[in-house]
Design an enzyme around this catalytic site. Structure first.
Site, PDB file in Angstrom:
ATOM      1  CB  THR A  13     -22.183 -20.050 -26.643  1.00 50.88           C
ATOM      2  OG1 THR A  13     -20.975 -19.685 -26.000  1.00 50.88           O
ATOM      3  CG2 THR A  13     -22.229 -21.556 -26.824  1.00 50.88           C
ATOM      4  CG  ASP A  14     -26.139 -16.050 -26.979  1.00 47.20           C
ATOM      5  OD1 ASP A  14     -26.037 -16.733 -25.944  1.00 47.20           O
ATOM      6  OD2 ASP A  14     -27.219 -15.873 -27.574  1.00 47.20           O
ATOM      7  CG  LEU A  15     -23.845 -12.033 -22.101  1.00 42.26           C
ATOM      8  CD1 LEU A  15     -22.383 -12.133 -21.686  1.00 42.26           C
ATOM      9  CD2 LEU A  15     -24.275 -10.571 -22.113  1.00 42.26           C
TER      10      LEU A  15
END
Length: 132
Positions: A13-15
Site C-alpha cells: 500500500t501507499d501513503l
C-alpha cells in the site's frame, strides 16, 4: 481461466492506504507465472534447455477501484490470442466479484539474444489446450 489468490500486505500500500498502482503489475505477474506453471510449463527448464523466455511486450491497464490492506484478491488469467511468437492474455484482479484492475498483456517468446522466436510446438500445444 486460471485463478490465483493473494492477500494485500501493508508493504503493497501507499501513503493513502491503498494498493500502490505498480503493485497490480506484480500481482498479475504472479498470476501469469502460476497460470503457466499450472499448464505444466517449467520456465526455468525452458530457459536452460531451449534458451527461451517469455517477456512482456505490452500492457494495457485500467485501474477501476482501489484495493486496501488485508484484502483477499484473485488474479484471473485467460488466453485471448496466440501468434507465432506472441501470447495475448486478459488478466483481472478482483475482490470477490468486483473487478478492481483489468489488463491486456502481450508476451513475446524470446531467444537468449533477445530476438523474437516462434513458440515451441509443445508449448503451443499446452497453450492451445488451455483454450482461447
Amino acid at each position: 481461466m486460471h485463478r490465483f489468490k493473494l492477500r494485500v500486505y501493508y508493504e503493497d500500500t501507499d501513503l493513502a492506504g491503498i494498493v500502490y498502482y505498480a503493485n497490480y503489475l506484480k500481482f498479475i505477474e504472479r498470476g501469469r507465472s502460476e497460470w503457466v506453471r499450472s499448464l505444466g510449463v517449467d520456465q526455468v527448464r525452458l530457459r536452460q534447455e531451449a534458451g527461451i523466455v517469455f517477456a512482456v511486450r505490452r500492457v494495457e491497464a485500467d485501474y477501476l477501484r482501489p484495493a486496501v490492506f488485508d484484502d483477499v484478491l484473485s488474479v484471473e488469467t485467460r488466453l485471448i490470442a496466440l501468434g507465432g511468437s506472441r501470447i495475448e492474455l486478459g488478466q483481472n484482479v478482483l475482490r470477490g466479484d468486483i473487478c478492481l484492475f483489468a489488463a491486456k498483456v502481450t508476451l513475446v517468446c524470446l531467444s537468449g539474444t533477445g530476438r523474437a522466436v516462434r513458440l515451441p510446438a509443445d508449448i503451443r500445444a499446452l497453450l492451445e489446450a488451455a483454450g482461447i
